[in-house]
Write a protein that holds these residues in place. Structure first.
Motif, mmCIF file in Angstrom:
data_model
loop_
_atom_site.group_PDB
_atom_site.id
_atom_site.type_symbol
_atom_site.label_atom_id
_atom_site.label_comp_id
_atom_site.label_asym_id
_atom_site.label_seq_id
_atom_site.Cartn_x
_atom_site.Cartn_y
_atom_site.Cartn_z
ATOM 1 N N UNK A 162 0.827 -1.204 0.000
ATOM 2 C CA UNK A 162 0.000 0.000 0.000
ATOM 3 C C UNK A 162 0.865 1.258 0.000
ATOM 4 N N UNK A 163 0.296 2.379 -0.474
ATOM 5 C CA UNK A 163 1.033 3.633 -0.510
ATOM 6 C C UNK A 163 0.519 4.601 0.543
ATOM 7 N N UNK A 164 1.077 5.803 0.538
ATOM 8 C CA UNK A 164 0.673 6.836 1.499
ATOM 9 C C UNK A 164 -0.735 7.354 1.243
ATOM 10 N N UNK A 218 8.983 0.173 1.998
ATOM 11 C CA UNK A 218 9.974 -0.310 1.031
ATOM 12 C C UNK A 218 10.635 0.821 0.263
ATOM 13 N N UNK A 219 9.871 1.882 -0.028
ATOM 14 C CA UNK A 219 10.413 2.973 -0.837
ATOM 15 C C UNK A 219 9.757 4.288 -0.430
ATOM 16 N N UNK A 223 5.161 7.156 0.174
ATOM 17 C CA UNK A 223 5.866 5.901 0.419
ATOM 18 C C UNK A 223 5.024 4.738 -0.077
ATOM 19 N N UNK A 224 5.667 3.612 -0.223
ATOM 20 C CA UNK A 224 4.975 2.350 -0.506
ATOM 21 C C UNK A 224 5.581 1.308 0.418
ATOM 22 N N UNK A 261 12.265 6.490 -6.491
ATOM 23 C CA UNK A 261 12.144 6.218 -5.070
ATOM 24 C C UNK A 261 13.468 6.123 -4.339
ATOM 25 N N UNK A 262 13.382 6.157 -3.033
ATOM 26 C CA UNK A 262 14.522 5.961 -2.137
ATOM 27 C C UNK A 262 14.269 4.648 -1.410
#
Length: 329
Positions: free
Chosen positions: A99-101, A127-128, A257-258, A296-297
């Motif tokens: 899931x994402x933000x 994760x990212x 984020x994810x 992504x980071x």
């Protein structure tokens, strides 16, 4: 007395035996995990950012977990349909959620959310991470974020920005900026981020808060100019682009984020195992390169760190919803 002592001893043995049985039953689901297929649900159309990250992680994690992982798309309601399905699943580690933000944002803004945004999930690891870029087309009169805000203050409600739709992160990010700087913009919702970006190029809107993935290459190619980044620190790919925090709104931060979660009450040994597997996957050079190529980071967190992140963002969006009177029916 001897009879009573023997009875007490028998009772103690029975209690101890029952405790051992219960303990063994509690540990049973975690022993040998995983021993069958794992499902990862994600709540967006196939081929999108979240779907791609889920497949990258799943493909790598199944190598070290030793079991097949299937990624299933269950799109709808900014990921809420998939989240609801996972929240109602058995907490055995065989049904997970990427899931994402958008999860805490939708949960704060929507009127009929069928799950508790934080408490109905076990948080495993982000994760990212990736921030948003406040961007204009290359020939825009705005050279800095301060110039844009100064004009917006002089012409309340006239400067237009595009978003991926009402209640999207792209929408709420700009509304949060407006709320914190006491500035009013005119929101123009599109059906997705791509057409909103096109709207900036055609001049239908003045600016956008865009995710780093789709906008980074177009900034580098000279189509767009980045005015600011929404994270607390400057983005490595654009070290000359200042943050919103250091320019016009101290304390401002929106980080997208994810990450990976599961239903509430998953056994700690399984959570720890999955957290370690996510971190191992992120350390693989090919995985890291793919996530970085998406803007992504790649960076893991502890379960508690992820839960704290979701909780803080949920409270931020709830506050914005109340103060700016934003909601999703």
């Amino acid at each position: 007395m001897v009879g009573k002592s023997r009875a007490a001893l028998v009772a103690a043995v029975v209690v101890l035996s029952m405790g051992c049985v219960l303990s063994a039953q509690a540990q049973a689901p975690t022993q040998g995990y995983p021993n069958r297929l794992i499902r990862i649900l994600q709540g967006f159309p196939p081929g999108g950012n979240v779907d791609i990250i889920a497949r990258i992680l799943g493909a790598e994690m199944e190598k070290t977990l030793g079991q097949s992982i299937v990624v299933e798309a269950k799109p709808g309601l900014a990921g809420a349909l998939a989240a609801e399905t996972v929240a109602r699943s058995d907490p055995d580690g065989y049904t997970l959620l990427v899931l994402p933000s958008a999860h805490p944002a939708y949960g704060a803004l929507a009127k009929n959310v069928k799950f508790k945004v934080v408490d109905d999930f076990t948080w495993i690891s982000v994760a990212s991470f990736y921030p948003f870029m406040i961007a204009v087309k290359a020939d825009s009169r705005f050279k800095t974020i301060k110039q844009l805000l100064d004009e917006a203050k002089a012409r309340p409600g006239e400067l237009k920005y595009g978003s991926a739709g009402v209640g999207s992160i792209l929408h709420t990010t700009v509304e949060l900026l407006g709320n914190q700087t006491k500035t009013k913009f005119l929101h123009v919702p599109y059906r997705g981020e791509a057409p909103a970006i096109t709207g900036v190029l055609t001049g239908d809107v003045d600016f956008i808060a865009a995710t780093t993935g789709p906008i980074s290459s177009r900034i580098k190619s000279g189509e767009f100019r980045a005015l600011a980044v929404t994270g607390k620190t400057r983005w490595p790919d654009f070290p000359d682009v200042p943050t919103v925090d250091e320019t016009v709104a101290p304390g401002f931060e929106v980080i997208s984020w994810t990450g990976v979660a599961g239903p509430a009450n998953m056994p700690k040994p399984i959570v720890d195992r999955l957290n370690g597997e996510v971190r191992k996957a992120l350390a693989v050079p090919d995985v890291k390169q793919k996530l970085q190529a998406m803007g992504g980071d790649p960076r893991g967190t502890t379960p508690d760190e992820m839960k704290d992140l979701v909780s803080r963002q949920y409270e931020t969006w709830k506050k914005l919803a109340a103060e700016a009177n934003i909601s999703i029916n």
